[in-house]
Scaffold this active site. Structure first.
Site, mmCIF file in Angstrom:
data_model
loop_
_atom_site.group_PDB
_atom_site.id
_atom_site.type_symbol
_atom_site.label_atom_id
_atom_site.label_comp_id
_atom_site.label_asym_id
_atom_site.label_seq_id
_atom_site.Cartn_x
_atom_site.Cartn_y
_atom_site.Cartn_z
ATOM 1 N N ARG A 36 0.807 -1.229 0.000
ATOM 2 C CA ARG A 36 0.000 0.000 0.000
ATOM 3 C C ARG A 36 0.837 1.274 0.000
ATOM 4 O O ARG A 36 0.338 2.349 -0.320
ATOM 5 C CB ARG A 36 -0.935 0.009 1.200
ATOM 6 C CG ARG A 36 -0.248 0.115 2.544
ATOM 7 C CD ARG A 36 -1.226 0.075 3.693
ATOM 8 N NE ARG A 36 -0.557 0.241 4.973
ATOM 9 C CZ ARG A 36 -1.172 0.179 6.154
ATOM 10 N NH1 ARG A 36 -2.473 -0.040 6.187
ATOM 11 N NH2 ARG A 36 -0.505 0.343 7.266
ATOM 12 N N GLY A 41 9.046 -1.832 2.785
ATOM 13 C CA GLY A 41 8.356 -1.668 4.058
ATOM 14 C C GLY A 41 9.016 -0.648 4.976
ATOM 15 O O GLY A 41 9.816 0.190 4.558
ATOM 16 N N LYS A 52 20.455 3.556 10.411
ATOM 17 C CA LYS A 52 21.883 3.221 10.396
ATOM 18 C C LYS A 52 22.686 4.311 9.694
ATOM 19 O O LYS A 52 23.832 4.591 10.060
ATOM 20 C CB LYS A 52 22.120 1.857 9.725
ATOM 21 C CG LYS A 52 21.385 0.712 10.386
ATOM 22 C CD LYS A 52 21.655 0.607 11.855
ATOM 23 C CE LYS A 52 20.517 0.337 12.753
ATOM 24 N NZ LYS A 52 19.183 0.628 12.571
ATOM 25 N N HIS A 446 44.359 -12.868 13.693
ATOM 26 C CA HIS A 446 44.939 -11.817 14.531
ATOM 27 C C HIS A 446 45.553 -10.748 13.631
ATOM 28 O O HIS A 446 46.180 -11.078 12.631
ATOM 29 C CB HIS A 446 46.026 -12.420 15.429
ATOM 30 C CG HIS A 446 46.793 -11.387 16.212
ATOM 31 N ND1 HIS A 446 46.293 -10.812 17.357
ATOM 32 C CD2 HIS A 446 48.015 -10.816 15.997
ATOM 33 C CE1 HIS A 446 47.179 -9.940 17.836
ATOM 34 N NE2 HIS A 446 48.222 -9.921 17.024
#
Length: 467
Positions: A36, A41, A52, A446
C-alpha cells in the site's frame, strides 16, 4: 493491469513479504505482492536502513570532536541538519529501488494498494478508498508489519512529540530531547542525538535499559551511556506531556514515588510496536488475533486454511531478519521442500546500533539458569584486545554462556565496537549446535576483534590466554 489469479499472494512488501515472494517465485509459484505504500516496508524506508545512516553520521560527528586522541585537530566543525536527513533518505531510496528491481527480475507482480481477505482464497484491493482489483490465490501470506505503539497520555503530534518517523527527519537539531523507552529503537535515537550534541534524557519503565538483554550487558551499557552524558531514569514512567511553543513539559514519576517535571524541545516515543492486524479482512475467518498479533503455528499457518502470517504482525522478536527467515520457511513448507525447519527464535540475533553497539543470540545467563542449566560463563574485555586498542575503541566486553554438562553454547552477549557484525559467528555456532570444543579449535585471525569471541569461550572453561 496485473493478472488476477495467482498461486501465492503476499500482502505487504517489507523484508518478510518481498523475500517470501522471491522464494516463492524461485520455487515456481506464480506470485504477486500487494503493497500500500512503498516496497521494502518500514525497515528499508523508515527503520533499519535510514537509522543506520543517521548513526553513521553521528559516529563521524563523535570522531570529529575526538580527533586529538588520534593526533589530528580541526576548527569550527559544524553540520547541516538538512543534508544529514537527505543522506539518510537517499540511502533508503537506493535500496527501495533495488527491491523493485528484484521484483521485476523474479517476474513478481507488484500491485499498488491495500488488500483485504474477501473470502476463501480471495483478496480485494483498494487504493485511496476505491476498489482496484480482486485477486485469487491458493496461498495468501499476511506480512502487514507493525506500527509504533503510543501511550494514552502521550500522543504524538508530529511536531513536538515524535514517533520514530519524525525523529528521523528533524527540521533542526533540538537542544534537548526526552526519549520514552530504552529498547533498541529508544537507545539508538538516544545515542544518535547525544552524539550530535543534544541533551538527552531517557525514561524506562523497566528496572534497566535494554531490558531484553543480559542484565550484565544492560548494566555495562547504562554506565557507558551515562558517561557520555545521557540522563537515564529506570523504574520510571512519563505520566503526561504538555506541549507548547517552546517544546514540551513532561511529568515523570520515578521509581521512588517522586514526581519530576522535565522541559525539553522534543519527545520521542519508543515504547514498542503494535501489529497491523486491523482492516485486513480477518473478521469471519479462522485467523486468531491476540494483543494485535496474528496467531500462527510453527510453520506460520493461521487458523484459516491457505492463510499464513509472518514478520512483525505475528509478534516478537520484531526484527527484519526474523521476518525474512519466516517468509522463506513458510514458502518452502508450502512447496514441500525437504529439510525445511521451523524458525527457532532463540537463534535470531538481536542487534542495537547505539554507541557502544549491543548484540546477542540465545539465552541470557539468567534465562539459562531458569531452565535448569548448570552454566559455565566466560568473559573477555575489549581493553585486552589489540585491535580494539588500535581502533581507540577499548570499551566493551564479550560474554558467553555454556551448558556445563554438554558444552553447548546457550547464549552470547556482546557490547562494544562492531559487535553487530561479530554476533553472526555465534549465530552460526548455535545453528551448527557447536560445543566449546569446536569453538576452542577454531582459529581466529589476529589482530581482530573476533579474537575476543575465542577468548571468552576459553575463559568459560578456565583457559583464557590474554587476560
Amino acid at each position: 493491469m496485473a493478472a488476477s489469479s495467482y498461486d501465492l499472494v503476499v500482502v505487504g512488501g517489507g523484508p518478510g513479504g518481498y523475500v517470501a515472494a522471491i522464494r516463492a517465485s524461485q520455487l515456481g509459484f506464480k506470485t504477486a505482492v500487494v503493497e500500500r505504500e512503498h516496497m521494502g516496508g518500514i525497515c528499508l524506508n523508515w527503520g533499519c536502513i535510514p537509522t543506520k545512516a543517521l548513526l553513521r553520521i553521528s559516529e563521524i560527528n563523535h570522531l570529529l570532536h575526538d580527533l586529538d586522541k588520534y593526533g589530528f585537530s580541526a576548527k569550527e566543525v559544524s553540520f547541516d541538519t538538512a543534508k544529514i536527513v537527505k543522506y539518510s533518505r537517499d540511502t533508503a531510496k537506493k535500496l527501495t529501488s533495488g527491491v523493485q528491481h528484484l521484483m521485476k527480475k523474479n517476474k513478481i507482480d507488484v500491485i499498488d494498494g491495500h488488500a483485504k481477505l474477501a473470502g476463501k482464497g480471495k483478496l480485494s484491493v483498494e487504493k485511496d478508498g476505491k476498489h482496484v482489483q480482486d485477486l485469487t490465490a491458493q496461498h495468501i501470506i499476511l506480512a502487514t508489519g507493525a506500527r509504533a505503539r503510543t501511550l494514552p497520555n502521550v500522543e504524538p503530534d508530529g511536531d513536538v512529540v515524535w514517533t520514530y518517523k519524525e525523529a528521523m527527519v528533524p527540521k533542526k537539531m533540538p537542544k534537548s530531547l526526552l526519549v520514552i523507552g530504552s529498547g533498541a529503537i529508544g537507545m539508538e535515537f538516544a545515542s544518535f542525538y547525544n552524539d550530535m550534541g543534544v541533551d538527552v534524557t531517557v525514561v524506562e519503565v523497566m528496572d534497566r535499559v535494554l531490558p531484553v538483554e543480559d542484565p550484565e550487558i544492560s548494566d555495562f551499557a547504562r554506565k557507558s551511556f551515562e558517561k557520555k552524558g545521557i540522563t537515564i531514569h529506570t523504574g520510571a514512567k512519563v505520566t503526561g506531556v504538555e506541549t507548547g511553543k517552546n517544546g514540551a513539559r513532561a511529568t515523570v514519576e520515578t521509581g521512588k514515588g517522586e514526581t519530576q517535571t522535565l522541559d525539553v524541545e522534543n519527545v520521542v516515543l519508543a515504547v514498542g510496536i503494535v501489529g497491523n492486524s486491523e482492516n485486513i479482512g480477518l473478521e469471519n475467518t479462522g485467523v486468531q488475533v491476540e494483543k494485535n498479533h496474528i496467531v500462527v503455528d510453527e510453520w506460520q499457518r493461521t487458523g484459516e486454511p491457505g492463510v499464513y502470517a509472518i514478520g512483525d504482525v505475528v509478534g516478537p522478536p520484531w526484527l527484519a531478519h526474523k521476518a525474512s527467515h519466516e517468509g522463506v520457511t513458510c514458502v518452502e513448507k508450502i512447496a514441500g521442500v525437504n529439510d525445511v525447519h521451523p524458525v527457532d527464535t532463540e537463534n535470531v540475533p538481536a542487534c542495537t546500533y547505539c554507541r557502544p553497539q549491543v548484540a546477542s543470540v540465545g539465552l541470557t545467563e539468567e534465562g539459562a539458569k531458569a531452565r535448569g542449566h548448570s552454566v559455565k560463563v566466560g568473559r573477555f574485555p575489549y581493553q585486552a584486545n589489540g585491535k580494539a586498542l588500535a581502533l581507540g575503541e577499548a570499551e566493551g566486553m564479550v560474554k558467553t554462556v555454556f551448558d556445563e554438562a554438554t558444552g553447548a553454547l546457550l547464549g552470547a552477549h556482546m557490547i562494544g565496537a562492531e559487535v553487530t557484525e561479530l554476533i553472526q559467528g555465534y549465530g552460526i555456532a548455535r545453528t551448527l549446535e557447536s560445543t566449546e570444543t569446536e569453538l576452542m579449535h577454531t582459529i581466529f585471525p589476529h589482530p581482530t576483534l573476533s579474537e575476543m569471541m575465542h577468548e571468552s569461550v576459553l575463559d568459560a572453561f578456565g583457559r583464557p590466554i590474554h587476560v
